[in-house]
Design an enzyme around this catalytic site. Structure first.
Site, PDB file in Angstrom:
ATOM      1  N   ASP A  23       0.856  -1.168   0.000  1.00 17.33           N
ATOM      2  CA  ASP A  23       0.000   0.000   0.000  1.00 17.33           C
ATOM      3  C   ASP A  23       0.906   1.235   0.000  1.00 17.33           C
ATOM      4  O   ASP A  23       2.118   1.125   0.225  1.00 17.33           O
ATOM      5  CB  ASP A  23      -0.892  -0.033   1.245  1.00 17.33           C
ATOM      6  N   PHE A  24       0.313   2.404  -0.233  1.00 17.04           N
ATOM      7  CA  PHE A  24       1.103   3.643  -0.248  1.00 17.04           C
ATOM      8  C   PHE A  24       0.968   4.374   1.087  1.00 17.04           C
ATOM      9  O   PHE A  24       1.891   4.402   1.886  1.00 17.04           O
ATOM     10  CB  PHE A  24       0.650   4.537  -1.409  1.00 17.04           C
ATOM     11  N   ASP A  25      -0.209   4.936   1.340  1.00 22.86           N
ATOM     12  CA  ASP A  25      -0.424   5.688   2.577  1.00 22.86           C
ATOM     13  C   ASP A  25      -0.335   4.781   3.798  1.00 22.86           C
ATOM     14  O   ASP A  25      -0.925   3.706   3.843  1.00 22.86           O
ATOM     15  CB  ASP A  25      -1.805   6.353   2.549  1.00 22.86           C
ATOM     16  N   ASP A 205      -1.772  -1.390   5.962  1.00 21.15           N
ATOM     17  CA  ASP A 205      -2.007  -0.825   7.290  1.00 21.15           C
ATOM     18  C   ASP A 205      -3.480  -0.620   7.630  1.00 21.15           C
ATOM     19  O   ASP A 205      -3.807  -0.199   8.734  1.00 21.15           O
ATOM     20  CB  ASP A 205      -1.321   0.537   7.397  1.00 21.15           C
TER      21      ASP A 205
END
Length: 262
Positions: A23-25, A205
């Site tokens: 994931d990024f964020d 997350d």
């Protein structure tokens, strides 16, 4: 119990048949109050570049539009999958699954209604974010988060019932997106198949990462949970290796890259 070192050992035992998707964020970028200000941690791009020289696939799989990911990472060697995996960045532009593209008008209608409701001084701290193939409403900046959550949940529930869009709860956010049976799990499986790898570690997350964690584990891979202040209980309970935030995860990536370079 598996450790971060165990995962490095698995990925380095046969790098060409192994992969890392993230994931990024909240994983490569710290969570910030303004979603548009999200950015890669310093040094992350260099590490990703090193990983792509050795692993069979390195990818980002985000709820953000794929155009957002491309603006923040221009490495052609990293696979970019946006909107929960239903759009992919290619050399010919953005490839969108047709079943999802069919709901573009409904998403536009939902966004217009949400902006009418919340883009007002009367509801401070609630932010509507256009995500191309979806629309999100954040209340992280609201002084009274519980009250803001009730307002957002009521609005998204009503709009979803009217437009046929799917409600997806997240970390201090509600999202409306096409009701197509696609999620980060199906997106991850497509990435695994396209790359022809045997073992994939997935790092996430948030609740939206749960299908990808499940897909990674079911396919014989690894779940990497990056913890934040607002981690959901069901995410914290995932059977995987845990990291105390994006900086700790970046440190692990650097160790993986160093081992691969050796």
């Amino acid at each position: 119990m598996r450790t971060a070192s165990d995962v490095i050992l698995r990925l380095t035992s046969d790098p060409a048949r192994s992969g890392l998707v993230m994931d990024f964020d909240g994983v490569l970028a710290p969570i910030v109050d303004d979603p548009s200000a999200s950015a890669l941690l310093p040094g992350a791009e260099d590490v990703l570049a090193t990983l792509t020289k050795h692993l069979g696939v390195v990818g980002l799989l985000s709820g953000r539009p794929v155009s957002f990911l491309r603006e923040r990472l221009s490495l052609d060697s990293v696979v970019l999958m946006g909107s929960y995996g239903v759009e992919t960045w290619t050399e010919n532009g953005i490839d969108v699954l047709p079943a999802v593209a069919a709901f573009s008008d409904a998403v536009a209608e939902a966004e217009a209604e949400l902006r009418r409701l919340f883009d007002s001084p009367a509801v401070p701290g609630i932010h509507v974010e256009s995500k191309g193939l979806a629309v999100a409403v954040h209340w992280r900046r609201a002084a009274d988060r519980a009250s803001a959550q009730r307002l957002v949940e009521a609005a998204t529930t009503e709009i979803a019932s009217r437009t046929g869009l799917h409600r997806e709860p997240g970390k201090l956010v509600e999202e409306l997106r096409p009701p197509v049976k696609e999620d980060k799990g199906t997106g991850l499986l497509r990435a695994i198949e396209a790359a022809g790898v045997d073992v994939v570690a997935y790092a996430g997350d948030d609740r939206g990462d749960l299908p990808a964690f499940a897909a990674a584990i079911a396919s014989g891979g690894e779940a990497l949970v990056v913890k934040g202040d607002d981690i959901a209980p069901e995410v914290a309970a995932v059977d995987g290796v845990q990291f105390d935030g994006p900086q700790a995860f970046l440190g692990w990536m650097k160790e993986l890259a160093a081992q691969l370079e050796r």
